[in-house]
Write a protein that holds these residues in place. Structure first.
Motif, PDB file in Angstrom:
ATOM      1  N   ILE A   1       0.830  -1.203   0.000  1.00 29.11           N
ATOM      2  CA  ILE A   1       0.000   0.000   0.000  1.00 29.11           C
ATOM      3  C   ILE A   1       0.872   1.263   0.000  1.00 29.11           C
ATOM      4  O   ILE A   1       0.540   2.275  -0.594  1.00 29.11           O
ATOM      5  CB  ILE A   1      -0.931  -0.024   1.233  1.00 29.11           C
ATOM      6  CG1 ILE A   1      -1.904  -1.214   1.090  1.00 29.11           C
ATOM      7  CG2 ILE A   1      -1.695   1.262   1.392  1.00 29.11           C
ATOM      8  CD1 ILE A   1      -2.715  -1.475   2.329  1.00 29.11           C
ATOM      9  N   CYS A   2       2.052   1.146   0.686  1.00 27.49           N
ATOM     10  CA  CYS A   2       2.928   2.326   0.727  1.00 27.49           C
ATOM     11  C   CYS A   2       3.410   2.695  -0.664  1.00 27.49           C
ATOM     12  O   CYS A   2       3.588   1.842  -1.533  1.00 27.49           O
ATOM     13  CB  CYS A   2       4.130   2.052   1.627  1.00 27.49           C
ATOM     14  SG  CYS A   2       3.678   1.826   3.364  1.00 27.49           S
ATOM     15  N   ILE A   3       3.656   3.938  -0.816  1.00 29.43           N
ATOM     16  CA  ILE A   3       4.106   4.431  -2.133  1.00 29.43           C
ATOM     17  C   ILE A   3       5.480   3.893  -2.461  1.00 29.43           C
ATOM     18  O   ILE A   3       5.776   3.518  -3.587  1.00 29.43           O
ATOM     19  CB  ILE A   3       4.105   5.980  -2.142  1.00 29.43           C
ATOM     20  CG1 ILE A   3       2.690   6.500  -1.894  1.00 29.43           C
ATOM     21  CG2 ILE A   3       4.655   6.500  -3.451  1.00 29.43           C
ATOM     22  CD1 ILE A   3       2.616   7.996  -1.783  1.00 29.43           C
ATOM     23  N   ASN A   4       6.344   3.795  -1.469  1.00 32.33           N
ATOM     24  CA  ASN A   4       7.711   3.340  -1.715  1.00 32.33           C
ATOM     25  C   ASN A   4       7.893   1.865  -1.368  1.00 32.33           C
ATOM     26  O   ASN A   4       8.996   1.408  -1.046  1.00 32.33           O
ATOM     27  CB  ASN A   4       8.702   4.176  -0.887  1.00 32.33           C
ATOM     28  CG  ASN A   4       8.673   5.639  -1.285  1.00 32.33           C
ATOM     29  OD1 ASN A   4       8.512   5.941  -2.467  1.00 32.33           O
ATOM     30  ND2 ASN A   4       8.795   6.544  -0.317  1.00 32.33           N
ATOM     31  N   GLY A   5       6.818   1.118  -1.376  1.00 32.13           N
ATOM     32  CA  GLY A   5       6.929  -0.300  -1.025  1.00 32.13           C
ATOM     33  C   GLY A   5       7.760  -1.080  -2.028  1.00 32.13           C
ATOM     34  O   GLY A   5       7.781  -0.776  -3.216  1.00 32.13           O
ATOM     35  N   ASN A   6       8.433  -2.111  -1.509  1.00 29.24           N
ATOM     36  CA  ASN A   6       9.287  -2.934  -2.368  1.00 29.24           C
ATOM     37  C   ASN A   6       8.575  -4.215  -2.824  1.00 29.24           C
ATOM     38  O   ASN A   6       9.183  -5.029  -3.499  1.00 29.24           O
ATOM     39  CB  ASN A   6      10.568  -3.323  -1.620  1.00 29.24           C
ATOM     40  CG  ASN A   6      11.397  -2.099  -1.252  1.00 29.24           C
ATOM     41  OD1 ASN A   6      11.468  -1.171  -2.052  1.00 29.24           O
ATOM     42  ND2 ASN A   6      11.987  -2.106  -0.066  1.00 29.24           N
ATOM     43  N   PHE A   7       7.326  -4.414  -2.405  1.00 27.05           N
ATOM     44  CA  PHE A   7       6.602  -5.638  -2.750  1.00 27.05           C
ATOM     45  C   PHE A   7       5.614  -5.344  -3.871  1.00 27.05           C
ATOM     46  O   PHE A   7       4.935  -4.331  -3.865  1.00 27.05           O
ATOM     47  CB  PHE A   7       5.847  -6.186  -1.530  1.00 27.05           C
ATOM     48  CG  PHE A   7       6.765  -6.764  -0.491  1.00 27.05           C
ATOM     49  CD1 PHE A   7       7.080  -8.120  -0.523  1.00 27.05           C
ATOM     50  CD2 PHE A   7       7.319  -5.972   0.492  1.00 27.05           C
ATOM     51  CE1 PHE A   7       7.926  -8.656   0.433  1.00 27.05           C
ATOM     52  CE2 PHE A   7       8.159  -6.507   1.442  1.00 27.05           C
ATOM     53  CZ  PHE A   7       8.473  -7.855   1.412  1.00 27.05           C
ATOM     54  N   SER A   8       5.523  -6.292  -4.777  1.00 29.35           N
ATOM     55  CA  SER A   8       4.550  -6.176  -5.869  1.00 29.35           C
ATOM     56  C   SER A   8       3.300  -6.957  -5.506  1.00 29.35           C
ATOM     57  O   SER A   8       3.265  -7.666  -4.501  1.00 29.35           O
ATOM     58  CB  SER A   8       5.157  -6.723  -7.165  1.00 29.35           C
ATOM     59  OG  SER A   8       5.428  -8.104  -7.033  1.00 29.35           O
ATOM     60  N   LEU A   9       2.270  -6.811  -6.296  1.00 26.88           N
ATOM     61  CA  LEU A   9       1.034  -7.559  -6.076  1.00 26.88           C
ATOM     62  C   LEU A   9       1.284  -9.058  -6.118  1.00 26.88           C
ATOM     63  O   LEU A   9       0.660  -9.833  -5.393  1.00 26.88           O
ATOM     64  CB  LEU A   9      -0.005  -7.151  -7.136  1.00 26.88           C
ATOM     65  CG  LEU A   9      -1.367  -7.856  -7.049  1.00 26.88           C
ATOM     66  CD1 LEU A   9      -2.035  -7.562  -5.713  1.00 26.88           C
ATOM     67  CD2 LEU A   9      -2.264  -7.410  -8.200  1.00 26.88           C
ATOM     68  N   LYS A  10       2.216  -9.480  -6.964  1.00 29.62           N
ATOM     69  CA  LYS A  10       2.548 -10.906  -7.073  1.00 29.62           C
ATOM     70  C   LYS A  10       3.076 -11.434  -5.748  1.00 29.62           C
ATOM     71  O   LYS A  10       2.709 -12.529  -5.303  1.00 29.62           O
ATOM     72  CB  LYS A  10       3.596 -11.094  -8.172  1.00 29.62           C
ATOM     73  CG  LYS A  10       3.901 -12.535  -8.482  1.00 29.62           C
ATOM     74  CD  LYS A  10       2.788 -13.163  -9.302  1.00 29.62           C
ATOM     75  CE  LYS A  10       3.189 -14.544  -9.756  1.00 29.62           C
ATOM     76  NZ  LYS A  10       2.117 -15.249 -10.445  1.00 29.62           N
ATOM     77  N   ASP A  11       3.949 -10.654  -5.090  1.00 32.09           N
ATOM     78  CA  ASP A  11       4.489 -11.084  -3.803  1.00 32.09           C
ATOM     79  C   ASP A  11       3.384 -11.211  -2.762  1.00 32.09           C
ATOM     80  O   ASP A  11       3.374 -12.141  -1.946  1.00 32.09           O
ATOM     81  CB  ASP A  11       5.556 -10.086  -3.327  1.00 32.09           C
ATOM     82  CG  ASP A  11       6.755 -10.050  -4.266  1.00 32.09           C
ATOM     83  OD1 ASP A  11       7.045 -11.101  -4.861  1.00 32.09           O
ATOM     84  OD2 ASP A  11       7.387  -8.982  -4.398  1.00 32.09           O
ATOM     85  N   VAL A  12       2.463 -10.243  -2.751  1.00 33.07           N
ATOM     86  CA  VAL A  12       1.356 -10.285  -1.790  1.00 33.07           C
ATOM     87  C   VAL A  12       0.516 -11.547  -2.017  1.00 33.07           C
ATOM     88  O   VAL A  12       0.154 -12.264  -1.072  1.00 33.07           O
ATOM     89  CB  VAL A  12       0.487  -9.017  -1.921  1.00 33.07           C
ATOM     90  CG1 VAL A  12      -0.725  -9.109  -1.000  1.00 33.07           C
ATOM     91  CG2 VAL A  12       1.316  -7.777  -1.607  1.00 33.07           C
ATOM     92  N   GLU A  13       0.192 -11.855  -3.269  1.00 32.22           N
ATOM     93  CA  GLU A  13      -0.627 -13.020  -3.574  1.00 32.22           C
ATOM     94  C   GLU A  13       0.086 -14.302  -3.157  1.00 32.22           C
ATOM     95  O   GLU A  13      -0.514 -15.214  -2.564  1.00 32.22           O
ATOM     96  CB  GLU A  13      -0.961 -13.058  -5.062  1.00 32.22           C
ATOM     97  CG  GLU A  13      -1.922 -11.959  -5.494  1.00 32.22           C
ATOM     98  CD  GLU A  13      -2.198 -12.002  -6.984  1.00 32.22           C
ATOM     99  OE1 GLU A  13      -1.501 -12.759  -7.690  1.00 32.22           O
ATOM    100  OE2 GLU A  13      -3.104 -11.285  -7.434  1.00 32.22           O
TER     101      GLU A  13
END
Length: 1415
Positions: free
Chosen positions: A1093-1105
């Motif tokens: 959710i953070c603007i500078n996050g290092n995780f992509s949607l793929k990582d979250v899934e």
């Protein structure tokens, strides 16, 4: 009735006729027919035993032959198969696949008319055999039959009989007698008699042609004197009145005849003359009331065979509608054989025919009988005791129905099918020789007599049906000729003579076929041969003369028919069709004089024919079938190929020719001009015994040739020299023995010449040796080595060998033109010669030192491997004795000849030093692993040698690991399993250590060994895991799944050190700390969500899934073993972790809410299987995101959960329905089986084959099985067909258990229903009816008691429904879901006592409904 055709029209419509003169010549019945019949017996004996390849079996003699009365009393029912009187008649072990059982005479489809055109396809018989039969119209007889019908109202012809006279019966009762010249000699009877007796239905002439028997349609019989034409007897009471005479036959006894009437009866007529009064006595042989006979055939023997022992029995063959009988009339009536037809087409005609044949050098009668499309042959023999034996010969299967069978001689039969086609068959090979259409004959049929129309038609329907195709009285054979009676004509057919057959082909311009047929006559392979007899050589000479005439005719025709103009290719094709045939047969006849004389002269008139002729000779010359050719033809042959620029062909021809047929001057000149060296050598060697001149010329041309030609020339020269030195001629054959020593000396003198014959001043010494060494050093030295082997140790031979060696050294050592490989070849050759025990050669040892210097100290570094290989071959050939070993090793090490060093170290058993050789040699460094393994594992090496190799390997372990980690690990695991820690300490480089340990511990890397057997301590495994975390963190989880020897606590500390959270969670789960693993995964999931959710996050949607899916899987795997409170402690925090970020996303990043809601829906669907639905809804509605919103926002979540509920409800209902249906079906079938009676298949015992009502005096129970078999209980007891179950005796079906011996007796013992109900009952335990997948139920306190019928029904039900029940499958699935088997990352559970039904190899998923039992 059709109008009578003109005789000339009949002649034109039928076949090619012979002239009247030819006809009278062939129909000279007195001169030729009487001799013709048994000429074939002499020929048959010539064929000996090799042509008798029939598969046969003896029919043994019957101890008590049946009487005629017993046969007459038999039931003659066509629907019931006939049982032979002697059961051993059918010896099943010795018959072929088509023969002698009741269904072989008529195959199973014989009644189906559509299946009669089947099976056998014959080749084009005309091209193989020509026209075998000659068919002619007997014009004189035919004309007089028509004339008699017109002038004296004789009526139409009805029957024919042939001896030295021809008798033709008519429909108005007249018998017309013709002599051999077709002149009418007698007209017996009158139309008034015909009006009283009816038509003549059968005729018979006795052996001496003095009496004629006439049978009439109304049953009367008359006997006539053929010399005077007087009526001798008129017989009216020989058989029952009102039946027509179908057959009347004289036997060899002129006072005995046989007649067969339309009632199916057979009578014996005995003629006597007492006090001048002629009488006739009749005796019934076979009564038609018990079986109708429709064909009879007595055995006739010619005067040549009157003393044959079989003739004293006066045999008679009879064919009824169901069987064949052979009886003997003398000395007393006796039945010798019966044979049933079996089932077949009832309209087919039974046929019988006797003939004497020669088998195994003995002449015996053979009976041919057939009905339908199968012909059987029975050979009848008489043994020394006087009994008759019948032997079955190979039968004949046809693709058509027969209406007539006729022997034309002992090897050839003529068959007439129902379509009126004649088939000429060779009996022994069963080959069809010719087919002739005779429908235009308008054959007379005997149907009206078989139907007995003249007496009111009082015959059976079966006999009338057979009579539709009957033509017994229309066909008669005598003396190798067959006579066919037509409605207005008589035809005769006979075998053509061998000359006629060839002439017939020649008239049709079939020259090639005529020659092929003639050659088959010449070789004795032709079929149905007439006119060739006597000595084999004389027979061949006669045929050869005729073939020569045909060959001349072929040559004349080829020249005459040649097109006068057109393309040359057309003319060549014309001659190529015939000229090769002429050449082929001339050579087969061994008539080269004819081939190169008259025929060659004829064909030389045409240049194209001459060229084709000469080209035809090539294959025969090359195959050495044609060696000698006249000089003129050979000269023309060479000129022809020269003109066509085919010089290679000329060379190949010359070397196969006899030298005397060559013009040597012409050939030598041509060879020099065209460089035909093979031919030149051949001519010089064979024609002039000159061996050196071609060698000189070839060697000189080798100098001057371009590169490609030089290779060919050099190879020829080497082969030629080797042949000369070995005593063989070039290119073929051998040198005469007296010339061999001279030739060898000449060749050696040629090789050691200082200069060539026409040498220039610049020529180097020993030019020939130098040339051959330059061309191919190795092969030239091989030639010399082979020659040295053949040399005898005489003084001259030793001098020649030493002289050659000195020249070789002088030429090669003193010149720098030769490569190291060539020099090495020379010294390898010398080393081999010096190593021989009987060596006489001397070579200066300093020369070997020079070679060593030359090979090890080159000016440049080129050809390194070549030099090393040359030196290695030199050492292996025995050259090592010529060197100082220390100096050799020193120079080899300096030159980096590691293979040489290895060779030397191996001689000294310094195996550890060889490891250095491998490691330093870049071409072979990877072979070091196999070498070390072989030394340490193969027996034959001492402990000290193995220890030195082991120590050397340990010293170089880093080099080995860097070279190939996998091979190094395999080597350590195999030979250094106890030194792994030492190896690990020696590997200081962390990367090398990591590669080594991965190869050693990870089975996916290729080494497949049990890690427990390696005795690896957990610390080493944990060291590997730590290295893995450093160098390949992505593979840690996958690797841990396959590793075994590691401690969980220490490994968890390592993964925590490197912050590998997923790996830590996996280890905690494996440890059993589910909540700890979940908290780590939950923390990772939450941090991913926040970072996403953070603007500078290092995780992509793929990582979250991915993280969310892994967390869900963790919860699913472990929820089965948790209670409701523990499940909520897992799932609700996960749901909270997914819903909390949505509070931020609604304000910070609204576009992300849909993705998070999708993940939330996935969590909800997964947890719905473990958490109650109201709890989930309550938690959702309490959440601020969903609780304060509208109902539409959570509609998707609720509908998804409801769909899951509906799916599970439907699954439960379906499962319940299936179980209920199974139970209902099982109960219905059990009830039906129990209440059903048993239906026996037969009314007799299947063991003793007697009726079940036998032995009423005995208390014998009748036992019927559900399979339909019926037995006496006494018979079953004798066969021991019982089985003991729980102390009770149960019967088993004898037939079923014996036919399925591998099956379980209990499965075949579906029990009994007795004729007398007994009180015995059998108890069945529950295990008898449980399914394979069911757990065994507890033993009941009181077992159910079933009577035998219920046991039988229940076992039948179990067999129908054998397999795992649906309930067992569902129980298995439910148990599996509650265990650990669904955990993808769970450790292997060894030693589990649980065995799944899915692992059973016999498990089958029955998707179709169970089979329905028979009513």
């Amino acid at each position: 009735m059709e109008n009578e055709p003109d005789c000339e029209t009949v002649e034109q419509n039928l076949y090619a006729r012979a002239t009247d003169e030819e006809l009278n010549k062939t129909f000279n019945l007195e001169a030729s027919l009487s001799k013709f019949s048994y000429i074939d017996l002499d020929k048959e004996l010539e064929f000996k035993n090799d042509l008798i390849d029939d598969k046969e079996f003896d029919i043994p003699q019957v101890d008590t032959p049946p009487t005629l009365e017993s046969i007459l009393n038999e039931t003659d029912d066509e629907d019931e198969s006939f049982v032979l009187e002697d059961p051993t008649l059918l010896n099943v072990d010795t018959i072929d696949s088509h023969s002698y059982d009741t269904s072989s005479v008529a195959s199973s489809d014989s009644g189906d008319r559509t299946n009669l055109k089947r099976k056998k396809k014959f080749p084009d018989s005309f091209s193989l055999h020509g026209s075998v039969m000659r068919h002619s119209l007997l014009k004189g007889i035919s004309a007089q039959i028509v004339s008699a019908a017109d002038k004296v109202d004789a009526g139409l012809p009805t029957a024919i009989a042939v001896s030295s006279l021809i008798a033709v019966g008519t429909s108005h009762g007249l018998a017309l007698i013709f002599d051999q010249n077709q002149a009418l000699r007698l007209c017996l009877g009158s139309t008034s008699v015909g009006g009283q007796y009816g038509a003549i239905s059968a005729l018979s002439i006795n052996n001496d042609c003095s009496r004629l028997l006439c049978g009439f349609a109304k049953g009367q019989i008359t006997m006539w004197d053929l010399a005077s034409g007087k009526l001798l007897r008129s017989i009216t009471d020989a058989h029952p009145p009102g039946t027509a005479i179908l057959h009347i036959k004289f036997t060899d006894d002129p006072t005995l005849a046989i007649c067969n009437d339309s009632g199916g009866s057979v009578f014996e007529l005995t003629f006597k003359r007492v006090m001048g009064v002629r009488t006739c006595e009749s005796r019934c042989l076979f009564s038609g009331s018990k079986g109708e006979v429709c064909c009879i055939e007595p055995l006739h023997s010619k005067p040549e065979l009157k003393d044959h022992p079989i003739t004293q029995f006066s045999l008679l063959a009879m064919a009824s509608l169901t069987k064949i009988l052979v009886i003997g009339l003398k000395p007393s009536l006796k039945v010798w054989m019966t044979f049933p037809y079996g089932r077949m087409d009832p309209s087919s005609v039974p046929l019988l025919a006797w003939h004497f044949v020669a088998v195994h050098n003995y002449v015996n009668p053979m009976l041919a009988f057939c009905r339908g499309d199968v012909v059987h042959f029975l050979l009848v023999k008489r043994d020394e005791s006087g009994a008759i034996h019948v032997t079955k010969q190979k039968h004949l299967h046809l693709c058509y129905d027969l209406i007539n069978f006729t022997w034309i001689n002992s090897r050839t039969v003529v068959l007439l099918d129902s379509a009126e086609k004649l088939h000429v068959i060779d009996r022994q090979t069963q080959e069809e020789l010719e087919t002739v259409e005779i429908s235009e004959v308008q054959l007379v049929y005997n149907s009206s007599h078989f139907k007995s129309l003249a007496t009111g038609g009082n015959v059976s329907q079966a006999l009338a049906l057979v009579g539709e195709k009957a033509c017994y009285q229309s066909i008669s054979s005598y003396g190798g000729q067959i006579f066919y009676l037509g409605t207005k004509s008589v035809y005769v057919m006979m075998l053509r003579s061998w000359r006629e057959r060839m002439d017939h082909l020649l008239k049709q311009d079939c020259l090639t076929e005529a020659l092929a047929l003639a050659w088959s006559f010449h070789e004795g392979k032709a079929k149905a041969v007439v006119g060739l007899s006597g000595d084999v050589s004389k027979r061949k000479a006669v045929v050869a003369d005729r073939m020569v005439e045909i060959l001349f005719h072929c040559a004349d025709r080829a020249l005459k028919k040649c097109p006068d103009q057109g393309k040359i290719q057309v003319m060549e094709q014309h001659f190529q069709d015939m000229v090769p045939v002429i050449v082929d047969y001339c050579l087969l006849l061994q008539r080269k004089d004819l081939l190169f004389g008259q025929i060659y002269d004829k064909l030389s008139e045409n240049s194209v024919a001459k060229g084709v002729f000469l080209e035809c000779l090539e294959p025969y010359i090359l195959s050495d079938k044609l060696v000698g050719i006249t000089p003129q033809v050979m000269k023309d042959l060479i000129v022809h190929f020269q003109d066509k620029k085919l010089m290679e062909n000329v060379e190949a021809l010359i070397v196969h020719m006899d030298i005397t047929s060559l013009d040597i001057q012409q050939v030598v000149l041509m060879c020099w001009e065209n460089r035909l060296y093979d031919a030149m050598i051949y001519v010089y060697n064979r024609g002039m015994n000159e061996f050196i001149s071609p060698m000189e010329r070839t060697a000189n041309d080798t100098f001057l040739s371009i590169l490609d030609e030089q290779v060919v020339m050099g190879n020829k020269l080497l082969v030629y020299i080797s042949c000369c030195l070995a005593g063989r001629a070039y290119p073929l054959g051998d040198i005469p023995e007296d010339l061999v020593p001279l030739v060898k000396n000449q060749v050696f003198e040629f090789l050691i010449r200082l200069h060539s014959a026409e040498a220039s001043s610049e020529e180097e010494v020993y030019p020939y040796v130098r040339t051959l060494l330059h061309f191919d050093t190795r092969e030239f030295l091989n030639v010399l080595a082979l020659t040295f082997e053949d040399f005898k140790n005489d003084k001259q031979a030793v001098e020649y060998q030493q002289r050659i060696v000195d020249i070789l050294l002088k030429v090669m050592v003193e010149n720098s033109d030769f490569t190291p490989s060539q020099v090495g070849c020379l010294f390898t050759f010398l080393a081999r010669q010096l190593a021989k025990p009987d060596n006489t050669l001397f070579v200066n040892r300093t020369l070997f030192d020079q070679v060593l210097e030359f090979l090890c100290s080159p000016d440049d570094d080129s050809r390194h491997s070549e030099r090393q290989q040359v030196l290695l071959e030199l050492l292996q050939a025995g050259g090592i004795v010529q060197f100082e070993e220390s100096r050799l090793i020193s120079m080899a090490e300096k030159a980096e000849f590691y293979q040489i060093c290895e060779f030397m170290y191996e001689r000294e058993h310094q195996y550890d030093k060889i490891i250095d050789c491998y490691l330093h040699d870049p071409l072979r460094e990877e072979e070091v692993f196999n070498y070390i393994h072989n030394i340490l594992s193969i027996p034959g090496y001492s402990a000290e040698e193995k220890q030195s190799v082991w120590q050397k390997a340990m010293d170089h372990i880093e080099e080995l690991v860097s070279l190939k980690p996998c091979k190094a690990a395999e080597l350590v695991a195999t030979h250094f399993a106890g030194q792994i820690e030492t190896v690990v300490r020696k590997l200081q480089n962390q990367v090398l250590l990591f590669k080594f340990l991965r190869s050693l511990l990870d089975p996916r890397e290729g080494i497949h060994m049990n890690q427990e057997s390696l005795q690896i301590s957990p610390s080493i495994t944990e060291q590997f895991i730590e290295l893995l975390c450093q160098f390949s963190p992505d593979q840690v989880t996958e690797t841990l799944q396959v590793l075994e020897c590691y401690r969980l606590e220490e490994t968890i500390q390592i993964t925590q050190k490197y912050q590998l959270h997923e790996v830590t969670a996996y280890l905690l789960e494996k440890k059993g700390d589910i909540h700890g693993a979940f908290l780590i995964m939950l923390e990772v999931t939450f941090s991913c969500d926040q970072s996403y959710i953070c603007i500078n996050g290092n995780f992509s949607l793929k990582d979250v899934e991915n993280t969310t899916v892994e967390t869900i899987a963790l919860c699913q795997r472990n929820s089965h073993n948790l209670d409701q409170q523990q499940r909520e402690a897992l799932w609700f925090p996960l749901l909270e972790a997914m819903m909390t970020p949505q509070k931020l996303s609604s304000s910070a990043a609204p576009h992300l809410s849909e993705a998070l809601k999708s993940l939330t829906m996935q969590v909800l669907n997964s947890m719905a299987a473990f958490i109650a639905l109201p709890s989930i809804l309550q938690r959702i509605l309490q959440d601020p995101v969903y609780g304060k919103g509208k109902l539409g926002e959570i509609q998707g979540l609720i509908l998804g959960m409801l769909d899951t509920f509906n799916y599970e409800q439907t699954l439960l209902e379906t499962t319940t329905s299936l179980l209920n249906q199974d139970l209902h079906w099982s109960l219905c079938n059990l009830r039906a089986s129990v209440s059903r009676g048993l239906n026996p298949k037969q009314d007799y015992c299947s063991i003793c084959l007697q009726q079940y009502k036998r032995r009423q005096e005995m208390a014998d129970e009748i036992i019927v099985f559900s399979c339909g078999h019926l037995y006496h209980s006494f018979c079953l007891q004798n066969k021991e067909c019982t089985v003991e179950i729980e102390g009770q005796t149960r019967w088993t079906c004898y037939k079923c258990s014996s036919s399925n011996k591998a099956g379980k007796l209990s499965e075949n013992s579906s029990e009994i229903k007795k004729g007398k109900i007994t009180s015995s009952q059998v108890k069945v335990s529950p295990s008898y009816h449980q399914s394979k997948g069911d757990r065994p139920p507890k033993k009941a306190t009181s077992e159910p008691v079933l009577d035998p019928q219920q046991i039988q029904a229940f076992e039948q039900l179990c067999r129908l429904y054998r397999g795992s029940s649906r309930l067992a499958l569902i129980m298995e699935l439910s148990q599996s879901r509650s265990g650990d088997s669904y955990r993808p990352f769970a450790g292997s559970q060894s030693g589990s006592a649980f065995t799944s039904i899915f692992q059973n190899e016999n498990f089958q998923l029955q998707l179709a409904p169970p089979p329905v039992t028979e009513d």
